[in-house]
Design a protein around this motif. Structure first.
Motif, mmCIF file in Angstrom:
data_model
loop_
_atom_site.group_PDB
_atom_site.id
_atom_site.type_symbol
_atom_site.label_atom_id
_atom_site.label_comp_id
_atom_site.label_asym_id
_atom_site.label_seq_id
_atom_site.Cartn_x
_atom_site.Cartn_y
_atom_site.Cartn_z
ATOM 1 N N ARG A 57 -1.845 1.307 9.270
ATOM 2 C CA ARG A 57 -2.740 1.718 8.525
ATOM 3 C C ARG A 57 -2.618 2.253 7.200
ATOM 4 O O ARG A 57 -2.762 3.570 6.802
ATOM 5 C CB ARG A 57 -3.690 2.584 9.306
ATOM 6 C CG ARG A 57 -4.252 2.121 10.540
ATOM 7 C CD ARG A 57 -4.963 3.605 11.330
ATOM 8 N NE ARG A 57 -5.788 2.833 12.664
ATOM 9 C CZ ARG A 57 -6.835 2.366 12.821
ATOM 10 N NH1 ARG A 57 -7.697 2.218 11.693
ATOM 11 N NH2 ARG A 57 -7.469 1.888 13.845
ATOM 12 N N THR A 58 -2.011 1.531 6.331
ATOM 13 C CA THR A 58 -1.444 1.864 5.051
ATOM 14 C C THR A 58 -2.210 2.049 3.909
ATOM 15 O O THR A 58 -2.393 2.623 2.956
ATOM 16 C CB THR A 58 -0.090 1.097 4.724
ATOM 17 O OG1 THR A 58 -0.659 -0.161 4.785
ATOM 18 C CG2 THR A 58 0.964 1.253 5.581
ATOM 19 N N GLN A 59 -3.550 1.186 4.238
ATOM 20 C CA GLN A 59 -4.612 1.315 3.252
ATOM 21 C C GLN A 59 -5.086 2.515 3.019
ATOM 22 O O GLN A 59 -5.349 2.819 1.882
ATOM 23 C CB GLN A 59 -5.759 0.209 3.586
ATOM 24 C CG GLN A 59 -5.154 -1.415 3.588
ATOM 25 C CD GLN A 59 -5.104 -1.705 2.100
ATOM 26 O OE1 GLN A 59 -5.736 -1.245 1.038
ATOM 27 N NE2 GLN A 59 -4.290 -2.788 2.099
ATOM 28 N N SER A 78 0.761 4.187 -2.772
ATOM 29 C CA SER A 78 0.623 5.519 -2.552
ATOM 30 C C SER A 78 1.554 6.386 -3.053
ATOM 31 O O SER A 78 1.488 7.533 -3.508
ATOM 32 C CB SER A 78 0.490 5.661 -0.897
ATOM 33 O OG SER A 78 1.682 5.609 -0.300
ATOM 34 N N PRO A 120 0.835 -1.316 0.082
ATOM 35 C CA PRO A 120 -0.077 -0.031 0.060
ATOM 36 C C PRO A 120 0.680 1.274 -0.109
ATOM 37 O O PRO A 120 0.393 2.134 -0.532
ATOM 38 C CB PRO A 120 -0.858 -0.092 1.245
ATOM 39 C CG PRO A 120 -0.756 -1.349 1.577
ATOM 40 C CD PRO A 120 0.575 -2.127 1.094
ATOM 41 N N TRP A 130 -5.427 4.843 -0.376
ATOM 42 C CA TRP A 130 -6.682 5.293 -1.179
ATOM 43 C C TRP A 130 -6.812 6.771 -1.145
ATOM 44 O O TRP A 130 -7.141 7.429 -2.300
ATOM 45 C CB TRP A 130 -7.877 4.643 -0.431
ATOM 46 C CG TRP A 130 -7.964 3.440 -0.659
ATOM 47 C CD1 TRP A 130 -8.155 2.101 0.353
ATOM 48 C CD2 TRP A 130 -8.174 2.453 -1.912
ATOM 49 N NE1 TRP A 130 -8.158 1.197 -0.097
ATOM 50 C CE2 TRP A 130 -7.970 0.950 -1.495
ATOM 51 C CE3 TRP A 130 -8.306 3.027 -3.278
ATOM 52 C CZ2 TRP A 130 -8.319 0.095 -2.567
ATOM 53 C CZ3 TRP A 130 -8.338 1.911 -4.113
ATOM 54 C CH2 TRP A 130 -8.316 0.700 -4.077
#
Length: 457
Positions: free
Chosen positions: A158-160, A24, A20, A164
């Motif tokens: 909390r890389t998701q 990003s 992720p 996004w």
């Protein structure tokens, strides 16, 4: 097979955290790539000016990002040791320092034309570059705050959400670039100013998205409650760890910016070709960067737990992943260079053949430095996880400016190899950095292992 079973949990953990982050970073780099792609179809002088301007803006941005990078291992170690209060303290003060830094550098960006002309740039390139920088100067503060919140959320794994929000920002940038650069939907044609306005808008919206998420989802850390109250102890903790990271970042990105300046001495066409090749190289570099940041988080957590065996195996795993991807990248760059470079240049532009010729050679050089560039950033990520930043700063500065920059000047101008010679200097600097920084990590690891187990001394 038994060796694979040993490393498989580390590879899975690195990819689970790192993919992720890689996504990003790809989305973030897509903003610069989109600017280059659309401006390349708009006007070659605008592409050259944006290449130079973005290089300068990014040098300053990455210097200020040192404090955001410092937040990542500090939060990871605090999480590893179960200290939620320290998580809040260092994240807040990371934002404080970022705001102060962004405000301090803003005037130099707004009135940058005299400096650009002193650096030997043509009048039209200097004028267009100042137009870009004057608008994106306002974006510096929100861009740095985004970096702090990304570090905070990444340390919480909390890389998701990081992925996004950044993807959404890249999508907005593409749409705004098309509308503002070319003057669509009834709006005036803004050219390079349109690209800068799009970037500013994306940075502001991204910060708002991250801030809302942090305030609503990670409420246990109450990041923004009484935000105005200083915490000088945490402020100086972040500052002491962050300024060497910023200087280290400056040493590398400064070398790339200096390379852009030297390419400007060769003319707008070599500078435009450099801009295309550097954007393509950036797309692959962020894979190594994402793995490096995953290594920072996992190394910081291991440090907080005192688990040196986890640290050793994780370091070997992330180094192997970086080398494997570098080999894949090399194959792609050497297989279809004309196709990749040609995407950025208008087929009708009379200078297209010359840009393609230079860009293809530069991409071949990029195939060589991609490996050492990946290894040096992996080493830096591991060292930051150990909160070792001052010696790596010195090693990086020597590598890039004692070896890399002089080599680029000698190869490019003294030996008259031109653009490929300038880029050869990058290979030299990055190779020295990769070797010395990896040596530093393993030497520091051995020292800590001896301290933990005196019997090994």
């Amino acid at each position: 097979m038994s060796r694979w079973r040993t490393y498989r949990p580390h590879v899975a953990g690195l990819l689970g955290l790192g993919l992720p982050l890689i996504g990003s970073h790809l989305a973030q780099v897509a903003i610069g790539v989109t600017d280059a792609l659309m401006l390349g179809w708009y006007d070659v002088e605008a592409l050259a000016a944006a290449t130079l301007a973005h290089s300068i803006w990014f040098v300053i941005f990455i210097l200020g990002s040192g404090f955001a990078f410092a937040v990542m291992p500090m939060v990871a170690q605090a999480i590893g040791s179960g200290d939620d209060r320290q998580v809040r303290r260092v994240t807040r003060m990371g934002m404080w320092i970022s705001i102060l830094f962004g405000l301090a550098v803003m005037p130099a960006l707004i009135w940058s034309r005299p400096l650009l002309e002193l650096m030997g740039q043509t009048e039209i390139v200097a004028t267009l570059a100042q137009t870009y920088l004057a608008i994106t100067a306002v974006a510096m503060v929100p861009a740095l705050l985004v970096m702090v919140l990304k570090s905070y959320l990444s340390s919480l794994e909390r890389t998701q959400v990081v992925l996004w929000i950044t993807l959404a920002g890249a999508g907005v940038n593409i749409a705004l670039n098309y509308i503002l650069i070319f003057g669509k939907l009834g709006l005036p044609e803004m050219g390079i100013a349109g690209a800068a306005t799009a970037s500013l808008t994306v940075h502001v919206l991204s910060f708002l998205a991250f801030a809302v998420y942090a305030a609503q989802v990670t409420r246990e850390h109450t990041l923004f409650a009484r935000f105005w109250r200083p915490d000088w102890e945490a402020f100086w903790q972040v500052f002491r760890l962050g300024w060497p990271i910023g200087i280290t970042n400056l040493a590398e990105t400064g070398l790339f910016a200096a390379t852009a300046v030297m390419m400007g001495w060769l003319g707008p066409v070599p500078l435009a070709a450099h801009g295309v090749a550097i954007q393509l190289a950036s797309l692959t570099f962020v894979v190594h960067l994402g793995l490096s940041q995953a290594a920072t988080v996992r190394a910081g957590a291991a440090l907080g737990r005192g688990d040196l065996d986890f640290l050793r195996l994780g370091a070997r795993a992330v180094t192997g992943l970086s080398i494997l991807f570098a080999i894949v990248t090399m194959v792609v760059y050497l297989s279809v260079p004309e196709l990749l470079v040609g995407l950025f240049v208008d087929p009708a532009d009379p200078r297209r053949p010359e840009i393609l010729a230079i860009g293809v050679v530069l991409l071949s050089v990029a195939a060589l430095f991609n490996t050492v560039d990946g290894l040096q950033v992996i080493a830096l990520g591991l060292l930051r996880g150990l909160q070792d930043t001052r010696t790596p700063m010195i090693l990086a500065a020597v590598s890039y400016w004692v070896f890399g920059f002089p080599a680029g000047y000698v190869f490019g101008f003294v030996l008259d190899f031109g653009a490929p010679g300038v880029w050869a200097g990058l290979v030299c600097g990055l190779a020295v950095a990769a070797f010395t920084l990896l040596w530093r990590f393993w030497a520091e690891f051995a020292r800590r292992a001896r301290r933990a187990d005196p019997a090994q001394a």
